[in-house]
Motif scaffolding. Structure first.
Motif, PDB file in Angstrom:
ATOM      1  N   LEU A  10       0.827  -1.217   0.000  1.00 26.13           N
ATOM      2  CA  LEU A  10       0.000   0.000   0.000  1.00 26.13           C
ATOM      3  C   LEU A  10       0.858   1.263   0.000  1.00 26.13           C
ATOM      4  O   LEU A  10       0.546   2.234  -0.694  1.00 26.13           O
ATOM      5  N   VAL A  11       1.937   1.243   0.753  1.00 25.50           N
ATOM      6  CA  VAL A  11       2.844   2.398   0.797  1.00 25.50           C
ATOM      7  C   VAL A  11       3.470   2.626  -0.571  1.00 25.50           C
ATOM      8  O   VAL A  11       3.523   3.761  -1.069  1.00 25.50           O
ATOM      9  N   PHE A  17       1.271   6.526  -6.878  1.00 26.07           N
ATOM     10  CA  PHE A  17       0.106   7.357  -7.179  1.00 26.07           C
ATOM     11  C   PHE A  17       0.409   8.827  -6.937  1.00 26.07           C
ATOM     12  O   PHE A  17       0.021   9.696  -7.727  1.00 26.07           O
ATOM     13  N   SER A  18       1.106   9.127  -5.861  1.00 27.70           N
ATOM     14  CA  SER A  18       1.475  10.506  -5.548  1.00 27.70           C
ATOM     15  C   SER A  18       2.366  11.096  -6.645  1.00 27.70           C
ATOM     16  O   SER A  18       2.193  12.249  -7.059  1.00 27.70           O
ATOM     17  N   GLY A  19       3.319  10.324  -7.117  1.00 28.25           N
ATOM     18  CA  GLY A  19       4.186  10.793  -8.208  1.00 28.25           C
ATOM     19  C   GLY A  19       3.393  11.047  -9.473  1.00 28.25           C
ATOM     20  O   GLY A  19       3.602  12.049 -10.157  1.00 28.25           O
ATOM     21  N   TYR A  20       2.470  10.146  -9.785  1.00 32.58           N
ATOM     22  CA  TYR A  20       1.629  10.323 -10.971  1.00 32.58           C
ATOM     23  C   TYR A  20       0.794  11.600 -10.867  1.00 32.58           C
ATOM     24  O   TYR A  20       0.711  12.377 -11.816  1.00 32.58           O
ATOM     25  N   ARG A  24       0.888  14.915 -13.294  1.00 33.01           N
ATOM     26  CA  ARG A  24      -0.350  15.326 -13.962  1.00 33.01           C
ATOM     27  C   ARG A  24      -0.731  16.763 -13.593  1.00 33.01           C
ATOM     28  O   ARG A  24      -1.109  17.556 -14.456  1.00 33.01           O
ATOM     29  N   THR A  25      -0.606  17.108 -12.315  1.00 39.45           N
ATOM     30  CA  THR A  25      -0.933  18.462 -11.864  1.00 39.45           C
ATOM     31  C   THR A  25       0.026  19.481 -12.466  1.00 39.45           C
ATOM     32  O   THR A  25      -0.396  20.575 -12.869  1.00 39.45           O
ATOM     33  N   ALA A  26       1.299  19.153 -12.527  1.00 41.61           N
ATOM     34  CA  ALA A  26       2.282  20.074 -13.107  1.00 41.61           C
ATOM     35  C   ALA A  26       1.973  20.331 -14.579  1.00 41.61           C
ATOM     36  O   ALA A  26       2.066  21.472 -15.050  1.00 41.61           O
ATOM     37  N   ALA A  27       1.594  19.297 -15.313  1.00 40.90           N
ATOM     38  CA  ALA A  27       1.258  19.467 -16.725  1.00 40.90           C
ATOM     39  C   ALA A  27       0.022  20.345 -16.886  1.00 40.90           C
ATOM     40  O   ALA A  27      -0.032  21.214 -17.765  1.00 40.90           O
TER      41      ALA A  27
END
Length: 61
Positions: A10-11, A17-20, A24-27
Motif C-alpha cells: 500500500l505504501v 500514485f502521488s508521483g503520478y 499530472r498536476t504540473a502538466a
C-alpha cells in the motif's frame, strides 16, 4: 515477494500514485499558465494596434 507485509504494498502504491498526480498536476498548471500568457499577450498586442492607429490618425490631421 509475498514475504513483505501487506501494508508495504500500500505504501509503494501510494508513492507511485502521488508521483503520478504530481506530474499530472504540473502538466495541467503549465497548460493553464500558457493559456493565461497567450491571453495577456493578445491584450497587449491589441493595445499596441490601437496606439498605432491613434498615432496614424493624429499624424494625418
Amino acid at each position: 515477494m509475498l514475504s513483505l507485509p501487506w501494508w508495504t504494498y500500500l505504501v509503494v502504491a501510494g508513492i507511485i500514485f502521488s508521483g503520478y498526480m504530481t506530474v499530472r498536476t504540473a502538466a495541467k498548471e503549465r497548460e493553464i499558465d500558457e493559456a493565461f500568457i497567450e491571453k495577456e499577450g493578445e491584450i497587449y498586442m491589441e493595445r499596441i494596434r490601437k496606439e498605432r492607429e491613434r498615432r496614424q490618425q493624429a499624424k494625418s490631421l
